[in-house]
Design a protein around this motif. Structure first.
Motif, PDB file in Angstrom:
ATOM      1  N   GLN A 155       4.561   7.582   0.370  1.00  0.00           N
ATOM      2  CA  GLN A 155       4.782   7.543   1.918  1.00  0.00           C
ATOM      3  C   GLN A 155       4.137   8.239   2.812  1.00  0.00           C
ATOM      4  O   GLN A 155       3.866   7.359   3.936  1.00  0.00           O
ATOM      5  CB  GLN A 155       6.191   8.425   1.898  1.00  0.00           C
ATOM      6  N   LYS A 170       6.298   9.500  -5.122  1.00  0.00           N
ATOM      7  CA  LYS A 170       6.802   8.704  -3.805  1.00  0.00           C
ATOM      8  C   LYS A 170       6.328   9.282  -2.470  1.00  0.00           C
ATOM      9  O   LYS A 170       6.106   8.587  -1.553  1.00  0.00           O
ATOM     10  CB  LYS A 170       8.334   8.646  -3.888  1.00  0.00           C
ATOM     11  N   GLU A 171       6.353  10.672  -2.437  1.00  0.00           N
ATOM     12  CA  GLU A 171       6.194  11.400  -1.210  1.00  0.00           C
ATOM     13  C   GLU A 171       4.541  11.003  -0.789  1.00  0.00           C
ATOM     14  O   GLU A 171       4.176  10.920   0.379  1.00  0.00           O
ATOM     15  CB  GLU A 171       6.212  12.975  -1.470  1.00  0.00           C
ATOM     16  N   VAL A 231      10.618  -1.591   0.429  1.00  0.00           N
ATOM     17  CA  VAL A 231      10.355  -0.739   1.811  1.00  0.00           C
ATOM     18  C   VAL A 231      11.302  -1.473   2.857  1.00  0.00           C
ATOM     19  O   VAL A 231      11.474  -2.595   2.974  1.00  0.00           O
ATOM     20  CB  VAL A 231       8.638  -1.189   2.212  1.00  0.00           C
ATOM     21  N   ASP A 244      11.746  -0.731   7.319  1.00  0.00           N
ATOM     22  CA  ASP A 244      11.421  -0.001   8.378  1.00  0.00           C
ATOM     23  C   ASP A 244      10.190   0.896   8.082  1.00  0.00           C
ATOM     24  O   ASP A 244      10.218   2.199   8.612  1.00  0.00           O
ATOM     25  CB  ASP A 244      12.430   0.462   9.204  1.00  0.00           C
ATOM     26  N   ASP A 287       2.627   6.135   5.953  1.00  0.00           N
ATOM     27  CA  ASP A 287       2.865   6.629   7.560  1.00  0.00           C
ATOM     28  C   ASP A 287       1.400   6.573   8.017  1.00  0.00           C
ATOM     29  O   ASP A 287       1.437   6.270   9.209  1.00  0.00           O
ATOM     30  CB  ASP A 287       3.168   7.954   7.361  1.00  0.00           C
ATOM     31  N   LYS A 346       7.346  -3.714   7.271  1.00  0.00           N
ATOM     32  CA  LYS A 346       6.922  -3.516   5.740  1.00  0.00           C
ATOM     33  C   LYS A 346       5.198  -3.865   5.506  1.00  0.00           C
ATOM     34  O   LYS A 346       4.886  -4.942   5.409  1.00  0.00           O
ATOM     35  CB  LYS A 346       7.775  -4.891   5.068  1.00  0.00           C
ATOM     36  N   LYS A 405       9.616   2.670   5.556  1.00  0.00           N
ATOM     37  CA  LYS A 405      10.152   3.822   4.540  1.00  0.00           C
ATOM     38  C   LYS A 405      10.117   3.380   3.155  1.00  0.00           C
ATOM     39  O   LYS A 405      10.835   2.319   2.917  1.00  0.00           O
ATOM     40  CB  LYS A 405      11.647   4.372   4.921  1.00  0.00           C
TER      41      LYS A 405
END
Length: 763
Positions: free
Chosen positions: A10, A6-7, A170, A172, A14, A96, A174
């Motif tokens: 992300q 997940k990280e 998702v 915003d 980003d 998104k 995130k």
């Protein structure tokens, strides 16, 4: 410490969002520049363009200068529009960016990871960070399971090995959660999306398209795509995504103005009008069949949805309706038009100042004077040409009369200038000038006659329509429709009476329009490339044949639920057979969607038991409370119980629709609820907008809509007793997503007798 999946995802998101923001700045800068250029061009136009009309060369120079300025402005306008549309897509992607990732290995051993979103995004011309969901490669996500997959490309089918299918929730920018799955869309993600509350606007389903829905969306080969879908199976959503896909696939060759959606009512149009803009496309043309008919006949009142629902539905009316709505009737209309080539046309006199200028007898003689190989279109065109020719010769004769020349001499300067028009006034002598003015004067006087010829006002479509209806017993075997000659003639008398009052039923109006189009040689709207018809079960074979005639170059997508035929009832199940005679079987595709996603399993299991021999419906594993049934001894108690249920729904923040049978019943209930302090909005017509809060709506306007909670008002024996109303009951109940509460006075409708008592709760 190693980052989790997940990280890592992300971190990638980003990076994508940062590049999207950079692209937004570039597009905003481009928009600002274009707007400044546009302002500069306008200022330059005002300051530098000098209008020169003193000579032909001056006029040409002025025209060219203006044209150059227009072209410059058009170029800036196109750049502005493109940059603005792209900026809108980027702003959506920033919130998104994508909802899926697939990893696959191509034939050459090269491994790829691609991310799929609402639109495409590339940080360099040949490096896509996000692929549009409509791109050929994206079909792997919707169609393929892990392992070897095949997908279409512009160069033909390609194969690859799919090794990962990952889905993202998702908000915003995130990642809330992610799933790895072997399915199109994992049940977990689907449940998350389906559990969101209902709204007054339909949402896009791009993130949750199922494999069967994807077949609908990406079909490009069928002339007829017929989708039979259970209530809540996502057929309408899939078809809206299909429109978006076609606009993307044929960009430059297909515009939204060449796509027409026939929807069940105006309320539904309002409900779906955000889906295509959300996908970055303009809305297609949307109308109801009633609007399509009414705009062609502004002086005739076409039967509305409410009138159609409330009309007398006795066995005799049903038999006559079955004949008028059939392909037999459509073919009879075509055959009648062939007969008109040799005899039978009805004409009207063309009058001028109250006197006959062209008699109907003379017009008929001209009409049938042409060669027998003329079709109706050519025959009408040749008749108009001959009448105009005669009119022109009469103009010459009248212009020579002394009385006309005297009237010319009495005209004012302004009236004379009007007769000269743009004609240069270099006449050889006064006689020639007077001859010119007299001819102009007579032509102006006879313009109403010319207009009557050009606009076909010498045809009598009303008389022709009646003549056709009277001759139906010669063209159709009435016994096959279990009708007698007397019964048919009585109905024709009623039709004539309605027509005298400028009214027609929806069945009669289609016959009327088709007959008119055949007589006048109308070729249909050839620019339209795709026709979508929703709630197909409420159309008749005649209407569909007429729409095929009216849009001769269009491909058709028809969707509906044969379990929900409110108007055509048992006839709806013969529709597929009849469509088979209208379209090439090799270019016809039928897709059945049996899975219902709208309602909880408890509601779906209940509603499908209302049906007898219904189309297959399977429920999705989404849990909720059992439907409830409340029976009270009188109406006042029932209204009190409804108010209490509304309070409970409101506490749970659910959108509620109270669905009654008729408009009159809904009006009465609305007043009673308001007297008890309930805040409700009555939907009286299809032209009203859907509003937040509790609505009261008659059944015939609820088609295609969905609500968190549905209250079925007064489902008692008196209201719903006829077997033909079974599909109506099913339609009402299947609007509910999470709660279904049924209320009845004294005795529940026998149409629910066959429902297993374990599937509902008696209160």
């Amino acid at each position: 410490m190693a980052l989790t999946e997940k990280e890592l995802e992300q971190k990638h998101m980003d990076d994508v969002v940062a590049k999207i923001k950079q692209a937004e700045k570039r597009h905003q800068s481009e928009i600002n520049k274009v707007e400044q250029d546009r302002k500069d061009i306008m200022d330059d136009f005002k300051n530098n363009v000098r209008i020169k009309t003193g000579s032909y060369a001056g006029i040409m120079e002025t025209g060219l200068t203006v044209r150059q300025q227009q072209q410059l402005l058009q170029e800036r306008e196109n750049s502005w529009q493109h940059a603005t549309q792209r900026l809108e897509v980027l702003e959506k992607l920033e919130k998104k960016p994508y909802f899926a990732r697939i990893d696959f290995t191509e034939n050459d051993g090269k491994q790829e990871s691609i991310y799929i979103g609402l639109g495409s995004f590339a940080d360099t011309p040949d490096h896509f960070m996000i692929y549009d969901w409509r791109a050929p490669i994206s079909s792997i996500y919707y169609d393929g399971k892990l392992g070897e997959v095949t997908y279409d490309t512009p160069d033909g089918p390609q194969t690859a090995v799919l090794t990962l299918k990952r889905q993202f929730m998702v908000e915003d920018g995130k990642i809330i959660t992610l799933f790895d799955t072997d399915e199109t869309v994992g049940d977990q993600m689907l449940l998350e999306v389906l559990d969101e509350s209902s709204d007054i606007k339909m949402k896009s389903i791009v993130t949750t398209i199922q494999k069967e829905q994807n077949k609908i969306i990406r079909d490009t080969k069928s002339d007829l795509l017929f989708v039979q879908g259970a209530a809540g199976s996502g057929k309408t959503s899939a078809v809206l995504q299909r429109v978006a896909y076609l606009l993307y696939r044929y960009r430059g060759n297909l515009s939204s103005s060449q796509v027409v959606l026939f929807s069940p009512n105006q309320l539904f149009n309002d409900y779906i009008d955000q889906v295509l803009p959300e996908l970055g496309e303009q809305n297609m043309v949307q109308m109801t069949y009633y609007q399509y008919s009414q705009r062609r006949l502004p002086k005739i009142h076409v039967e509305t949805l409410q009138e159609r629902f409330d009309e007398d539905n006795q066995p005799l009316r049903r038999k006559i309706s079955a004949l008028k709505s059939s392909l037999t009737m459509f073919n009879a209309t075509t055959n009648y038009s062939d007969y008109l080539n040799t005899a039978g046309m009805r004409f009207r006199d063309i009058k001028y100042n109250g006197e006959i200028f062209f008699s109907k007898k003379d017009i008929k003689k001209i009409y049938y004077s042409f060669n027998s190989n003329y079709n109706l279109r050519n025959r009408l065109s040749a008749t108009k040409e001959k009448l105009i020719k005669i009119l022109n010769s009469k103009v010459g004769e009248l212009a020579k009369q002394d009385s006309i020349q005297k009237q010319i001499q009495d005209l004012s300067r302004e009236e004379l200038n009007e007769l000269y028009g743009d004609e240069p006034r270099n006449f050889v002598n006064g006689d020639q000038e007077l001859k010119f003015l007299a001819r102009s004067y007579v032509m102006k006087q006879l313009r109403p006659v010319q207009r009557a010829i050009v606009r076909n006002r010498f045809l009598s479509i009303n008389k022709q329509f009646v003549h056709f209806m009277r001759n139906i017993p010669e063209l159709v075997d009435l016994a096959k429709f279990d009708l007698t000659l007397e019964q048919w003639n009585d109905d024709v008398d009623m039709t004539i009476s309605r027509l005298k009052n400028h009214k027609l039923t929806i069945a009669d109006v289609t016959i009327y329009l088709y007959l008119y189009d055949l007589i006048t040689g109308k070729r249909g709207e050839v620019d339209i490339k795709h026709i979508f018809i929703d709630e197909i079960q409420d159309y008749t074979a005649y209407q569909l044949a007429y729409l095929k005639f009216g849009f001769p170059r269009a491909k058709f997508t028809m969707l509906g639920d044969l379990n929900q035929a409110i108007f055509t009832k048992e006839n709806s199940h013969t529709l597929l057979d009849e469509l088979g005679t209208m379209f090439d079987k090799d270019k016809t595709k039928v897709i059945q969607l049996t899975q219902s996603y709208r309602s909880t399993q408890q509601i779906t299991d209940f509603t499908k038991e209302v049906l007898v021999n219904g189309e297959k419906v399977t429920s999705f594993a989404r849990k909720g409370p059992l439907p409830t049934i409340t029976i009270d001894s009188d109406e006042e108690k029932l209204v009190n119980d409804v108010v209490m249920q509304l309070h409970r729904n409101d506490a749970e923040k659910m959108t509620t629709a109270i669905i009654g049978k008729t408009l009159a019943e809904c009006e009465k209930l609305t007043e009673e609820l308001k007297q008890k302090g309930a805040q409700v909005t009555l939907i009286k017509t299809e032209n009203q907008r859907l509003v937040p809060g509790i609505i009261v709506v008659p059944a015939f306007l609820a088609k295609g809509l969905e609500f968190d909670a549905v209250i079925m008002w007064n489902a008692n024996r008196n209201n719903y007793h006829d077997e033909s109303e079974r599909q109506l009951v099913y339609t009402i109940c299947s609007r509910a997503m999470y709660r279904l509460d049924i209320f009845a006075v004294k005795e529940l409708t026998p149409l629910m007798d066959r429902v297993n008592p374990e599937l509902y709760e008696m209160l």
